[in-house]
Scaffold this motif. Structure first.
Motif, PDB file in Angstrom:
ATOM      1  N   LEU A  47      -5.545   0.762  -3.551  1.00 44.64           N
ATOM      2  CA  LEU A  47      -4.521   0.006  -3.117  1.00 44.64           C
ATOM      3  C   LEU A  47      -4.172  -1.121  -3.589  1.00 44.64           C
ATOM      4  N   LEU A  48      -2.801  -1.610  -3.942  1.00 47.78           N
ATOM      5  CA  LEU A  48      -2.216  -2.915  -4.244  1.00 47.78           C
ATOM      6  C   LEU A  48      -1.847  -3.646  -3.283  1.00 47.78           C
ATOM      7  N   ASP A 251      -3.557   8.212   4.704  1.00 43.08           N
ATOM      8  CA  ASP A 251      -3.778   9.553   3.762  1.00 43.08           C
ATOM      9  C   ASP A 251      -2.551   8.961   2.183  1.00 43.08           C
ATOM     10  N   ARG A 252      -1.640   8.192   2.742  1.00 40.36           N
ATOM     11  CA  ARG A 252      -0.492   8.279   2.093  1.00 40.36           C
ATOM     12  C   ARG A 252       0.327   6.993   1.976  1.00 40.36           C
ATOM     13  N   ILE A 253       0.765   6.748   0.940  1.00 39.78           N
ATOM     14  CA  ILE A 253       1.623   5.377   0.719  1.00 39.78           C
ATOM     15  C   ILE A 253       2.701   5.249   1.267  1.00 39.78           C
ATOM     16  N   MET A 254       3.775   5.072   2.030  1.00 42.78           N
ATOM     17  CA  MET A 254       5.219   5.009   2.136  1.00 42.78           C
ATOM     18  C   MET A 254       6.303   4.450   1.235  1.00 42.78           C
ATOM     19  N   PHE A 255       5.358   3.303   0.860  1.00 40.60           N
ATOM     20  CA  PHE A 255       6.444   2.279   0.027  1.00 40.60           C
ATOM     21  C   PHE A 255       5.609   1.020  -0.454  1.00 40.60           C
ATOM     22  N   LYS A 275       2.992   8.617  -2.439  1.00 41.31           N
ATOM     23  CA  LYS A 275       1.980   8.464  -3.036  1.00 41.31           C
ATOM     24  C   LYS A 275       0.506   9.018  -2.849  1.00 41.31           C
ATOM     25  N   GLY A 276      -0.345   9.780  -2.628  1.00 39.00           N
ATOM     26  CA  GLY A 276      -1.299   9.835  -2.148  1.00 39.00           C
ATOM     27  C   GLY A 276      -2.326   9.284  -2.824  1.00 39.00           C
ATOM     28  N   ILE A 277      -3.365   8.866  -1.542  1.00 37.68           N
ATOM     29  CA  ILE A 277      -4.258   8.104  -1.667  1.00 37.68           C
ATOM     30  C   ILE A 277      -5.519   9.078  -1.728  1.00 37.68           C
ATOM     31  N   GLN A 278      -6.218   8.399  -3.161  1.00 36.38           N
ATOM     32  CA  GLN A 278      -7.309   8.862  -3.391  1.00 36.38           C
ATOM     33  C   GLN A 278      -8.598   8.949  -2.748  1.00 36.38           C
TER      34      GLN A 278
END
Length: 278
Positions: A47-48, A251-255, A275-278
């Motif tokens: 995550l950025l 679970d997922r980055i939206m923006f 993008k999915g988060i792993q």
């Protein structure tokens, strides 16, 4: 109906609409998904700073922490979630609860100050956790690590807070490339994710932590730039996190935006949308 009466009726209807909208939004945020902006670099590169996501509150069920805190410092509003849903606090249980899994990226409430944190769950109840020379040990066994090159970013101010990244190749001048060692870490159960290393410091060498029942151990993926369960709450860390303090799973980055404001469209990271988060 007079013009004055029509104006009054219109104002009342507008107020009703706003109130209903706020109630619907509040219920949605409490029961289903909570928006979350990433304010710090503790979870790089997973995550950025500037990533925006919705936290899935249905993943772990509900507790007092599921209620949002309402904070508007500019006008003196500070209503903690405990004041709204305090009747659910104190027993470390959840409604319609389900257990989180090792490797989950989760948002939780800090056990002391109530702030929302996002980290990776590495230690389950009953586990023994330790860091030795920067390597995570779980129940006496080191996790699998595979070298994966370097993580690179520009040395510049990041996000609304304007924080500067830490670099393994420091000192680094403004606008130059900041580097960190990059590894793939595999947790028991098979979850793989990237971890970053910057330097050799105290949290790379810890005692053995015995995770109590009903509690969890969290760490940031940017290992040398994360205040997490390796540090006690009295030293700026989070310590062990109670089950009831979990808010939900990311679970997922939206923006995503690399700029100081989401309105700076030229700083948007299009490759991170959905993008999915792993």
């Amino acid at each position: 109906m007079t013009a004055k009466a029509k104006t009054s009726s219109s104002i009342i209807e507008t107020i009703k609409t706003v109130v209903y909208a706020l109630l619907i939004a509040g219920v949605f945020r409490t029961l289903f998904f909570q928006p979350f902006w990433i304010p710090s670099g503790s979870m790089k590169e997973t995550l950025l700073i500037g990533d925006f996501l919705f936290v899935n509150k249905m993943a772990y069920g509900y507790s007092y922490a599921s209620c949002p805190s309402i904070r508007f410092p500019a006008i003196g509003v500070n209503i903690d979630a405990k004041k709204i849903c305090g009747f659910l606090d104190g027993d470390n249980t959840r409604l319609i609860g389900s257990e989180p899994e090792r490797g989950d990226v989760a948002v939780f409430r800090h056990p002391v100050n109530g702030s929302d944190f996002i980290k990776r769950l590495v230690g389950l109840p009953g586990d023994k956790i330790q860091m030795k020379n920067g390597v995570l040990f779980i129940n006496g066994e080191p996790v699998k690590l595979q070298d994966a090159g370097e993580f690179e970013e520009v040395m510049e101010r990041q996000g609304p807070q304007g924080s500067m990244p830490r670099c393994e190749n420091a000192p680094v001048g403004q606008g130059a490339i900041c580097k960190k060692s990059r590894q793939i870490e595999t947790l028991p159960g098979g979850t793989e994710h990237v971890v970053l290393n910057i330097t050799n410091q105290g949290v790379d060498h810890t005692r053995v932590y015995h995770v109590p029942e009903g509690h969890y151990f969290f760490m940031g993926d940017n290992r040398d730039n994360s205040s997490d369960s390796r540090l006690p709450q009295t030293a700026g860390g989070v310590g062990f996190v109670p089950y009831e303090n979990l808010i939900g799973r990311a679970d997922r980055i939206m923006f995503s935006s690399a700029g100081r404001s989401m309105l700076y469209f030229w700083t948007w990271r299009g490759d991170r949308f959905f993008k999915g988060i792993q």
